[in-house]
Design a protein around this motif. Structure first.
Motif, PDB file in Angstrom:
ATOM      1  N   ALA A 161    -151.009  18.328  41.197  1.00  0.00           N
ATOM      2  CA  ALA A 161    -149.830  18.722  40.430  1.00  0.00           C
ATOM      3  C   ALA A 161    -150.289  19.236  39.065  1.00  0.00           C
ATOM      4  O   ALA A 161    -151.482  19.234  38.750  1.00  0.00           O
ATOM      5  CB  ALA A 161    -148.901  17.524  40.279  1.00  0.00           C
ATOM      6  N   ALA A 162    -149.371  19.682  38.248  1.00  0.00           N
ATOM      7  CA  ALA A 162    -149.724  20.090  36.890  1.00  0.00           C
ATOM      8  C   ALA A 162    -150.421  18.930  36.193  1.00  0.00           C
ATOM      9  O   ALA A 162    -149.982  17.781  36.304  1.00  0.00           O
ATOM     10  CB  ALA A 162    -148.470  20.497  36.128  1.00  0.00           C
ATOM     11  N   PRO A 163    -151.523  19.176  35.475  1.00  0.00           N
ATOM     12  CA  PRO A 163    -152.276  18.060  34.885  1.00  0.00           C
ATOM     13  C   PRO A 163    -151.445  17.235  33.909  1.00  0.00           C
ATOM     14  O   PRO A 163    -151.639  16.026  33.798  1.00  0.00           O
ATOM     15  CB  PRO A 163    -153.450  18.746  34.183  1.00  0.00           C
ATOM     16  CG  PRO A 163    -153.048  20.179  34.026  1.00  0.00           C
ATOM     17  CD  PRO A 163    -152.156  20.476  35.192  1.00  0.00           C
ATOM     18  N   GLU A 164    -150.494  17.876  33.220  1.00  0.00           N
ATOM     19  CA  GLU A 164    -149.644  17.123  32.303  1.00  0.00           C
ATOM     20  C   GLU A 164    -148.811  16.093  33.050  1.00  0.00           C
ATOM     21  O   GLU A 164    -148.577  14.984  32.562  1.00  0.00           O
ATOM     22  CB  GLU A 164    -148.718  18.078  31.537  1.00  0.00           C
ATOM     23  CG  GLU A 164    -149.427  19.044  30.598  1.00  0.00           C
ATOM     24  CD  GLU A 164    -149.998  20.262  31.328  1.00  0.00           C
ATOM     25  OE1 GLU A 164    -150.701  21.056  30.674  1.00  0.00           O
ATOM     26  OE2 GLU A 164    -149.743  20.420  32.549  1.00  0.00           O
ATOM     27  N   GLY A 191    -157.589  24.270  32.550  1.00  0.00           N
ATOM     28  CA  GLY A 191    -156.261  23.732  32.275  1.00  0.00           C
ATOM     29  C   GLY A 191    -156.249  22.221  32.304  1.00  0.00           C
ATOM     30  O   GLY A 191    -155.568  21.567  31.489  1.00  0.00           O
ATOM     31  N   THR A 192    -157.017  21.640  33.217  1.00  0.00           N
ATOM     32  CA  THR A 192    -157.104  20.186  33.309  1.00  0.00           C
ATOM     33  C   THR A 192    -157.786  19.608  32.082  1.00  0.00           C
ATOM     34  O   THR A 192    -157.348  18.589  31.528  1.00  0.00           O
ATOM     35  CB  THR A 192    -157.860  19.779  34.586  1.00  0.00           C
ATOM     36  OG1 THR A 192    -157.203  20.351  35.720  1.00  0.00           O
ATOM     37  CG2 THR A 192    -157.915  18.278  34.741  1.00  0.00           C
ATOM     38  N   GLN A 193    -158.852  20.275  31.613  1.00  0.00           N
ATOM     39  CA  GLN A 193    -159.542  19.784  30.425  1.00  0.00           C
ATOM     40  C   GLN A 193    -158.669  19.931  29.178  1.00  0.00           C
ATOM     41  O   GLN A 193    -158.670  19.046  28.304  1.00  0.00           O
ATOM     42  CB  GLN A 193    -160.869  20.523  30.224  1.00  0.00           C
ATOM     43  CG  GLN A 193    -161.689  19.964  29.065  1.00  0.00           C
ATOM     44  CD  GLN A 193    -163.156  20.341  29.135  1.00  0.00           C
ATOM     45  OE1 GLN A 193    -163.612  20.924  30.123  1.00  0.00           O
ATOM     46  NE2 GLN A 193    -163.897  20.001  28.100  1.00  0.00           N
ATOM     47  N   ALA A 194    -157.922  21.015  29.100  1.00  0.00           N
ATOM     48  CA  ALA A 194    -157.026  21.198  27.953  1.00  0.00           C
ATOM     49  C   ALA A 194    -155.965  20.095  27.917  1.00  0.00           C
ATOM     50  O   ALA A 194    -155.621  19.576  26.845  1.00  0.00           O
ATOM     51  CB  ALA A 194    -156.363  22.578  28.022  1.00  0.00           C
ATOM     52  N   ALA A 195    -155.444  19.731  29.098  1.00  0.00           N
ATOM     53  CA  ALA A 195    -154.447  18.651  29.159  1.00  0.00           C
ATOM     54  C   ALA A 195    -155.073  17.325  28.747  1.00  0.00           C
ATOM     55  O   ALA A 195    -154.431  16.508  28.064  1.00  0.00           O
ATOM     56  CB  ALA A 195    -153.862  18.566  30.561  1.00  0.00           C
ATOM     57  N   MET A 196    -156.328  17.078  29.148  1.00  0.00           N
ATOM     58  CA  MET A 196    -157.014  15.848  28.733  1.00  0.00           C
ATOM     59  C   MET A 196    -157.086  15.756  27.226  1.00  0.00           C
ATOM     60  O   MET A 196    -156.822  14.705  26.634  1.00  0.00           O
ATOM     61  CB  MET A 196    -158.439  15.811  29.306  1.00  0.00           C
ATOM     62  CG  MET A 196    -158.570  15.333  30.717  1.00  0.00           C
ATOM     63  SD  MET A 196    -160.308  15.309  31.240  1.00  0.00           S
ATOM     64  CE  MET A 196    -160.981  14.005  30.207  1.00  0.00           C
ATOM     65  N   LEU A 231    -165.889  12.754  27.859  1.00  0.00           N
ATOM     66  CA  LEU A 231    -165.072  11.804  27.112  1.00  0.00           C
ATOM     67  C   LEU A 231    -165.108  12.115  25.616  1.00  0.00           C
ATOM     68  O   LEU A 231    -164.087  12.024  24.920  1.00  0.00           O
ATOM     69  CB  LEU A 231    -165.556  10.377  27.343  1.00  0.00           C
ATOM     70  CG  LEU A 231    -165.333   9.771  28.733  1.00  0.00           C
ATOM     71  CD1 LEU A 231    -165.902   8.357  28.790  1.00  0.00           C
ATOM     72  CD2 LEU A 231    -163.856   9.759  29.099  1.00  0.00           C
ATOM     73  N   VAL A 232    -166.280  12.481  25.114  1.00  0.00           N
ATOM     74  CA  VAL A 232    -166.409  12.801  23.693  1.00  0.00           C
ATOM     75  C   VAL A 232    -165.704  14.112  23.369  1.00  0.00           C
ATOM     76  O   VAL A 232    -164.936  14.207  22.398  1.00  0.00           O
ATOM     77  CB  VAL A 232    -167.900  12.859  23.292  1.00  0.00           C
ATOM     78  CG1 VAL A 232    -168.055  13.400  21.869  1.00  0.00           C
ATOM     79  CG2 VAL A 232    -168.531  11.474  23.397  1.00  0.00           C
ATOM     80  N   GLU A 233    -165.930  15.147  24.172  1.00  0.00           N
ATOM     81  CA  GLU A 233    -165.348  16.466  23.907  1.00  0.00           C
ATOM     82  C   GLU A 233    -163.821  16.436  23.967  1.00  0.00           C
ATOM     83  O   GLU A 233    -163.150  17.142  23.211  1.00  0.00           O
ATOM     84  CB  GLU A 233    -165.886  17.483  24.916  1.00  0.00           C
ATOM     85  CG  GLU A 233    -167.364  17.800  24.738  1.00  0.00           C
ATOM     86  CD  GLU A 233    -167.954  18.494  25.956  1.00  0.00           C
ATOM     87  OE1 GLU A 233    -167.157  18.856  26.865  1.00  0.00           O
ATOM     88  OE2 GLU A 233    -169.175  18.672  26.009  1.00  0.00           O
ATOM     89  N   SER A 234    -163.261  15.629  24.851  1.00  0.00           N
ATOM     90  CA  SER A 234    -161.811  15.582  25.020  1.00  0.00           C
ATOM     91  C   SER A 234    -161.112  14.717  23.977  1.00  0.00           C
ATOM     92  O   SER A 234    -159.883  14.787  23.837  1.00  0.00           O
ATOM     93  CB  SER A 234    -161.471  15.046  26.412  1.00  0.00           C
ATOM     94  OG  SER A 234    -161.868  13.684  26.530  1.00  0.00           O
ATOM     95  N   GLY A 235    -161.861  13.897  23.274  1.00  0.00           N
ATOM     96  CA  GLY A 235    -161.264  12.987  22.308  1.00  0.00           C
ATOM     97  C   GLY A 235    -160.955  11.612  22.864  1.00  0.00           C
ATOM     98  O   GLY A 235    -160.558  10.711  22.114  1.00  0.00           O
ATOM     99  N   LEU A 236    -161.146  11.415  24.170  1.00  0.00           N
ATOM    100  CA  LEU A 236    -160.887  10.102  24.757  1.00  0.00           C
ATOM    101  C   LEU A 236    -161.828   9.040  24.201  1.00  0.00           C
ATOM    102  O   LEU A 236    -161.431   7.893  23.967  1.00  0.00           O
ATOM    103  CB  LEU A 236    -161.035  10.174  26.279  1.00  0.00           C
ATOM    104  CG  LEU A 236    -159.848  10.743  27.052  1.00  0.00           C
ATOM    105  CD1 LEU A 236    -160.273  11.099  28.466  1.00  0.00           C
ATOM    106  CD2 LEU A 236    -158.700   9.745  27.091  1.00  0.00           C
ATOM    107  N   ALA A 237    -163.073   9.413  23.980  1.00  0.00           N
ATOM    108  CA  ALA A 237    -164.045   8.446  23.471  1.00  0.00           C
ATOM    109  C   ALA A 237    -163.666   7.950  22.078  1.00  0.00           C
ATOM    110  O   ALA A 237    -163.987   6.813  21.712  1.00  0.00           O
ATOM    111  CB  ALA A 237    -165.446   9.053  23.458  1.00  0.00           C
ATOM    112  N   GLU A 238    -162.987   8.778  21.283  1.00  0.00           N
ATOM    113  CA  GLU A 238    -162.550   8.341  19.956  1.00  0.00           C
ATOM    114  C   GLU A 238    -161.648   7.122  20.044  1.00  0.00           C
ATOM    115  O   GLU A 238    -161.569   6.323  19.108  1.00  0.00           O
ATOM    116  CB  GLU A 238    -161.792   9.479  19.255  1.00  0.00           C
ATOM    117  CG  GLU A 238    -162.647  10.653  18.850  1.00  0.00           C
ATOM    118  CD  GLU A 238    -163.417  10.403  17.564  1.00  0.00           C
ATOM    119  OE1 GLU A 238    -163.258   9.309  16.981  1.00  0.00           O
ATOM    120  OE2 GLU A 238    -164.177  11.299  17.153  1.00  0.00           O
TER     121      GLU A 238
END
Length: 476
Positions: A161-164, A191-196, A231-238
């Motif tokens: 489905a849409a990643p959002e 698109g999936t990475q942008a949503a992450m 994880l770092v590039e997407s901001g999740l690791a923060e």
């Protein structure tokens, strides 16, 4: 990636296996659909080993139990509220889940469990297209409503489905994206990475226990580096592991130091290589990998710009150990893992004094004593921490550690160093000094342990003489 024909042939063999065929025939006889789903189907195309057998069906949990009971050696319904029944059939453990069509409130990640009506709808609600594959049984018909096979051929990871929508249903899927990217070697769909990146903050509603489990799975993959980078590039690791992006220290034109973030990822890679080559630990070893990832997290807090363009990180080992323990506790790791990783981070610099001057036997004994049951892991972490491009320096450090390990081995043979204890036990100490249990006995024990570490085995007579001399001097 296998050819489609080869993958289908492998799936045909799996469908004909005793466990799968028994289940397929039993559900068909009862008038219900059954499909092998997810990982086993994906792995047939990727030529990977299949460990789990997961099925989905239009049967309700009660109906699943009724069908499975006559052919199962054991069964359990711990996941019954979510439509899942587990069973042991022959040599295989299987899980069978009713088609799902859940809805989510977007706040707590607790789904309103709704059972679905079709296999295709069940597949579309899954995390990634490469996992949204099924094999209908017993007819052995491949079902791929989201284009998962095309994505596998292209090496792409995206949501059905849409990643959002998908990440909104379960934000943990963002961490799963990092894990599957590392496990499968696939690139994330843009698109999936942008949503992450846009939705990273929503990971906060996920429990620490679930984040811990997903991070552990990532680190235990063959090559977790790509997942950590994602994880770092997407901001999740923060949010879930902020100490890692903090390693990207600014480097100015006057003060130069090694890129700590890239160094850490290289240490992780090298630790995994040593873990496999030495053969003294189970593979994968989560403690080794956590220690490699966290070993330098004390550097940002201890960074100092010194005169002459020098950058120092004094005591980053001690500070890093405290930070590692704090982070692992927050992620709900077990105490054994927390203590082991904290100890390794604290000790990871100890060896580098060995190259500055010859260690006495006493220093070697202390190194072993302080490492305790983490000695083999410390060997791996210390060797992995050498990432210099200067071949002469790398060789010098490597040869020095070879020498240290040889000395440890020789001393262990001579003295059974793995179980270093004083030559007198507590009962003997109390008898010789004429004291009762208390602080003085502990002090005496520690004194004799230091004597043992300094001079090796003393024997009971010499240890008694030294103890009496120490006690007399202490009284004065």
């Amino acid at each position: 990636m296998q050819s489609v024909a080869a993958a289908l042939a492998r799936l045909g063999e799996l469908a004909a296996s005793p466990t799968v065929s028994r289940l397929a025939n039993a559900f068909a006889a009862a008038g219900h659909e059954l499909a092998l789903v997810g990982g086993p189907v994906r792995d047939a195309f990727l030529d990977r080993a299949t460990n789990d057998l997961d099925f989905t069906t239009d049967a309700s949990p009660d109906q699943i139990l009724k069908i499975v009971k006559p052919i199962a050696d054991a069964h359990w319904d711990i996941g019954r509220a979510f439509g899942t029944i587990g069973a042991k059939v022959g040599d295989d453990t299987v899980e069978i889940t009713t088609y799902r069509a859940d809805s989510y409130d977007g706040q707590t990640r607790r789904p309103d469990v709704v059972f679905g009506a079709s296999l295709e709808d069940d597949l579309i609600r899954r995390d990634f297209t490469v996992n949204a594959l099924a094999l209908r049984l017993p007819e052995v018909k491949l079902v791929d409503p989201a284009g998962g096979i095309d994505d596998m051929l292209a090496g792409i990871l995206r949501t059905p489905a849409a990643p959002e929508v998908s990440f909104g249903d379960d934000p943990l899927r963002m961490m799963r994206a990092a894990r599957f990217s590392a496990q499968l070697g696939f690139a994330l769909d843009p698109g999936t990475q942008a949503a992450m990146t846009a939705m990273a903050d929503s990971i906060r509603i996920i429990s620490a226990e679930r984040v811990c489990e997903e991070l552990s799975k990532l680190l235990k993959s063959d090559r977790p580096r790509a997942g950590i980078e994602l994880l770092v590039e997407s901001g999740l690791a923060e949010i879930v592991l902020p100490e890692i992006p903090a390693l990207r220290l600014e480097i100015d034109e006057h003060h130069h130091h090694k890129d700590v973030y890239q160094h850490t990822l290289t240490v992780l890679d090298q630790a995994i290589d040593y873990e496999r080559s030495r053969g003294n630990l189970p593979v994968p070893d989560l403690v080794v990998r956590l220690a490699a990832l966290l070993h330098d997290i004390g550097k940002p807090a201890t960074r100092r710009l010194e005169p002459g363009g020098v950058v120092s990180f004094y005591h980053h080992d001690v500070v890093g150990s405290k930070l590692a323990r704090k982070r692992l506790r927050a992620l709900r790791f077990d105490n054994e893992t927390i203590n082991a990783v904290g100890r390794l981070v604290e000790l990871h610099l100890r060896f580098f004094g060995y190259t500055e001057g010859a260690w006495t036997d006493s220093a070697v004994r202390r190194y072993v004593r302080d490492a305790g049951d983490q000695l083999e892991r410390l060997h791996i972490l210390t060797r992995a921490d050498v990432t210099t491009r200067n071949r002469r320096k790398a060789d010098r450090l490597g040869f020095a550690y070879d020498d240290l390990e040889q000395r440890i081995s020789e001393l262990a043979e001579q003295e059974e160093m793995a179980a270093v204890r004083p030559d007198l036990d507590g009962e003997q100490i109390m008898a010789i000094l004429g004291v009762t249990p208390g602080r003085e006995v502990g002090e005496a024990y520690r004194y004799l342990l230091e004597q043992r570490l300094d001079d090796g085995p003393l024997g009971e007579e010499e240890a008694t003489a030294r103890l009496q001399a120490w006690w007399a001097g202490r009284g004065q």
